[in-house]
Write an enzyme that holds these catalytic residues in place. Structure first.
Site, short mmCIF file in Angstrom:
data_model
loop_
_atom_site.label_atom_id
_atom_site.label_comp_id
_atom_site.label_asym_id
_atom_site.label_seq_id
_atom_site.Cartn_x
_atom_site.Cartn_y
_atom_site.Cartn_z
N VAL A 275 0.88 -1.16 0.00
CA VAL A 275 0.00 0.00 0.00
C VAL A 275 0.92 1.21 0.00
O VAL A 275 2.02 1.16 0.55
CB VAL A 275 -0.93 0.00 1.23
CG1 VAL A 275 -1.92 1.16 1.18
CG2 VAL A 275 -1.69 -1.33 1.32
N SER A 276 0.50 2.29 -0.60
CA SER A 276 1.38 3.45 -0.73
C SER A 276 1.93 3.89 0.62
O SER A 276 3.13 4.18 0.75
CB SER A 276 0.63 4.60 -1.42
OG SER A 276 -0.56 4.93 -0.72
N ASP A 277 1.07 3.92 1.64
CA ASP A 277 1.57 4.39 2.93
C ASP A 277 2.44 3.36 3.63
O ASP A 277 3.30 3.72 4.44
CB ASP A 277 0.43 4.86 3.84
CG ASP A 277 -0.67 3.84 4.05
OD1 ASP A 277 -0.55 2.71 3.55
OD2 ASP A 277 -1.67 4.18 4.71
N CYS A 278 2.28 2.08 3.31
CA CYS A 278 3.16 1.06 3.90
C CYS A 278 4.58 1.21 3.36
O CYS A 278 5.56 1.13 4.13
CB CYS A 278 2.63 -0.33 3.60
SG CYS A 278 1.04 -0.69 4.35
N GLU B 89 5.94 4.45 5.04
CA GLU B 89 6.35 4.30 6.44
C GLU B 89 7.55 3.35 6.56
O GLU B 89 8.42 3.56 7.40
CB GLU B 89 5.18 3.80 7.28
CG GLU B 89 3.95 4.69 7.29
CD GLU B 89 4.21 6.10 7.78
OE1 GLU B 89 5.12 6.29 8.61
OE2 GLU B 89 3.50 7.03 7.32
#
Length: 726
Positions: free
Chosen positions: A452-455, A458
């Site tokens: 996922v883009s935020d994974c 982060e």
């Protein structure tokens, strides 16, 4: 079926149904979690329980009381002294990812119809979990904090009966009464109609058509399923297959009994076609549009005269896509819903003794989590990367990672991040309609393989922090691999500057008019999310500080465009709406962090000031914040009845990221969070923290450590600096 024989059960789930001293969590090198029950004393002696075993089982972990903290940093240090004891030998933190109440029924029904059993101890603890999450009226909701619905009650009733709950048990009697009061199972939403049809306790004629033929359309067609949001399309692939073959469990005594128990009228007198759009009012979140109802009329006409050769070709295509998904993920699949549906497809197409069916049988356990309240089905095979990404950043921003006491823990986290990075694109990359993943980080494990883009954002931040700021840390992740992660992030920006979850937006938003699921919102196509966008902004901003010469112009252009999107996504009252956490406190924290990294703070940015004033206006008299999951449903602030530690930390961190000049709100938040810390450094579990598709809450129990430690450590330094200026 002998494997599902009726069980003698207590009246409630207050006490364990098994010996909790015999449960153990096994970890694979890649971080897969599986719980095992040891039946012999020799096994117990040879495999002692770990601290994290005991913690997740709700047992006494035996950790000492710590010196009472005199300031926020000491409280953060005590918190990490506790939390690091639960770090696994692999370097990450294990944890449940429960909350939704429609997952366990899929596991149970999907296993039952495939002739796959469970250990008696697993059956007992799954029933106990259902006992412990039944509502006062006897029913179950769509998630553990939700009111009783037909969806939750009918499916979980069936699951409990399959697992061995007798029909005359008080829990079963009360659940039936609740279900009948809601109108019986005829009004179950479409996903429930599907599962009950698989179980052969709801007629397939009561389902709207699920045309597998859509997969035979040319890829360029605007409504081709490969353009749908990935969770939706990956569920409707096996759904299309199983609807096409009209798969159903063979009739037996339990099936016959359930046909009587689930309905308020005689099963054989029900007008099944009339039930297709019948959804109980208590379940209905997204009503069918007129466009969808018109489409269903056309599909119903087609279904009555579907061409057998075309249907066979479509079913074959769905089977091929199921196999591609299984091979890309080693049968873990995107999530537990399509995983169990894929399992049924493989058993139907290949037989129970096939390699694919056997691998699915093994992989069920990656989703089965044993906790203090029993055994649940998780929303993925864990949240391994997600948790370690936040904890690693917290260690550095608080300064704890520089302390000798925690250095080894920080290095183990770095080793996990090194191992967890996805090093290649999926095996079936183009043919399975996947987005590139080389260099990405997943939500859970690299075996499951979805990013996922935020994974990735982060994960990249965590690696940069650890490799650059922990004394003597090796550069395990090379510059080239970091650049691969940046390439993934840059590939995910949509035309308006925002970032969605798994992929680029492939379909127009009017596709949401065709949302057939009734209980979820925003599922037909990808949508941009402020929290995904902000994770990418912050990751790129931190990356270019250390590697200023890689794709410099592309990174600047991406950040500028993303910040423009973020400004437009800010709501009139000043906050940002969160789609993955509850809710405005969650998204606003990320937004203010990313704006600060491009120079927008309280003193320099009207957007930042509005956000800070919005948050401060929501602070309670006790110094904390409390937001209900209902805010995600109605898209406006809804107060929780209780102040929440995690949301208090999000709000306080947001103010600090924005360089809010007034110390009082932050000091009050610190006092609240410290007041709830236990003598051993831990915090108790409070309300559910996460959400998806607007209507389903999901648990992130490690947040109560990651964000408390993070906020307290940052606040100690931030408040000292504020007071020094004054």
């Amino acid at each position: 079926m002998a494997a599902y024989a009726p069980l003698e059960l207590p009246a409630s789930g207050a006490l364990p149904f098994t010996d909790y001293a015999r449960w153990r969590l096994r970890l694979s090198p890649n971080g897969d979690h599986t719980w095992h029950y040891l039946r012999t004393d020799d096994e117990v002696a040879a495999w002692p329980q770990s601290t994290y075993d005991k913690y997740w089982l709700g047992q006494d972990v035996g950790l000492p009381e710590l010196p009472p903290p005199t300031n926020a940093l000491e409280a953060a240090r005590n918190g990490y002294r506790f939390f690091q004891k639960h770090q696994t030998e692999r370097g990450h933190w294990a944890g449940e990812y429960g909350g939704p109440m429609f997952l366990l029924p899929g596991l149970v029904i999907g296993s039952y119809v495939c002739g796959m059993g469970f250990k008696t101890e697993e059956r007992l603890e799954m029933i106990r979990y259902l006992f412990n999450h039944v509502n006062e009226d006897g029913g179950w909701g769509i998630h553990i904090e939700g009111p009783s619905t037909v969806f939750g009650t009918a499916l979980n009733y069936c699951a409990a009966r399959i697992l061995g709950l007798k029909a005359d048990h008080p829990v079963a009697v009360k659940a039936r009464a609740c279900l009948h009061k809601l109108g019986g199972a005829v009004g179950i939403p479409s996903w429930g109609k599907f599962w009950l049809s698989i179980l052969n306790v709801y007629d397939w004629e009561g389902n709207h058509p699920i045309p597998s033929e859509l997969w035979l359309l040319p890829d360029w067609v605007p409504i081709h399923p490969h353009r749908w949001w990935i969770h939706t399309r990956n569920v409707y692939i096996p759904m299309g297959y199983l609807y096409g073959v009209r798969f159903k469990m063979e009739e037996n005594e339990l099936v016959s009994s359930l046909r009587q128990e689930l309905y308020t009228t005689n099963y054989y007198s029900i007008d099944w076609p009339a039930q297709r759009s019948n959804v109980a009012a208590v379940d209905l979140y997204t009503p069918h549009s007129a466009v969808l109802e018109g489409l269903y009329t056309l599909l119903g006409a087609y279904e009555s005269c579907a061409l057998p050769p075309l249907r066979r070709a479509a079913i074959r295509r769905c089977y091929e896509l199921v196999v591609l998904e299984d091979e890309n993920t080693d049968c873990q699949d995107l999530g537990p819903v399509n995983k169990m549906m894929n399992q049924i497809v493989r058993v139907h197409a290949e037989g129970r003794e096939s390699a694919g069916a056997k691998r699915h049988l093994e992989r069920r356990h990656d989703f089965m989590w044993m906790g203090a309240e029993g055994m649940m089905m998780c929303g993925t095979n864990g949240s391994q990367l997600w948790d370690i990404g936040f904890m690693a950043q917290a260690l550095i921003e608080t300064g704890l990672g520089a302390e000798d006491e925690f250095r080894e823990s920080a290095l183990r986290a770095l080793q996990w991040l090194d191992n967890c990075q996805i090093r290649e694109n999926p095996k079936h990359y183009r043919t399975a309609y996947r987005h590139q993943t080389k260099g990405a980080w997943p939500f859970s494990t690299k075996t499951q393989g979805y990013t996922v883009s935020d994974c990735t954002g982060e994960g990249l931040k965590a690696v940069l922090y650890l490799q650059e700021h922990v004394k003597g840390a090796p550069k395990l992740i090379s510059e080239r691999r970091l650049c691969d992660a940046v390439d993934v992030l840059l590939s995910l920006q949509n035309t308006d500057g925002g970032f969605a979850s798994y992929e680029l937006i492939r379909a127009p938003q009017w596709m949401e008019w065709l949302n057939p699921a009734e209980v979820f919102g925003n599922i037909m196509t990808e949508f941009n999310y402020p929290e995904c966008t902000t994770s990418v902004i912050t990751a790129l901003a931190i990356f270019r500080k250390h590697y200023p010469h890689y794709r410099t112009a592309d990174i600047q252009r991406t950040i500028t465009h993303a910040v423009d999107y973020l400004h437009k996504a800010q709501r009139p009252e000043g906050g940002w709406f969160g789609s993955w956490g509850i809710c405005f406190t969650y998204a606003t924290q990320f937004a203010l962090e990313s704006l600060a990294l491009v120079g927008e703070t309280y003193e320099t940015s009207a957007a930042s000031r509005r956000a800070c004033e919005f948050l401060v206006s929501k602070q309670r008299a006790d110094g904390g914040w409390g937001e209900s999951y209902k805010a995600c449903e109605v898209i406006e602030w809804v107060e929780h009845k209780d102040t929440q530690v995690v949301q208090t930390c999000w709000a306080a961190m947001a103010l600090m990221y924005a360089k809010y000049p007034h110390p009082e709100p932050i000091e009050r938040a610190v006092k609240l969070v410290m007041s709830r810390q236990r003598p051993d450094g831990s915090w108790p579990q409070e309300a559910i923290e996460g959400v998806f598709n607007k209507n389903v809450a999901i648990s992130y129990p490690n947040f109560k450590f990651e964000f408390t430690i993070w906020m307290l450590g940052r606040a100690h330094r931030y408040l000292k600096e504020l007071h020094a200026k004054k």
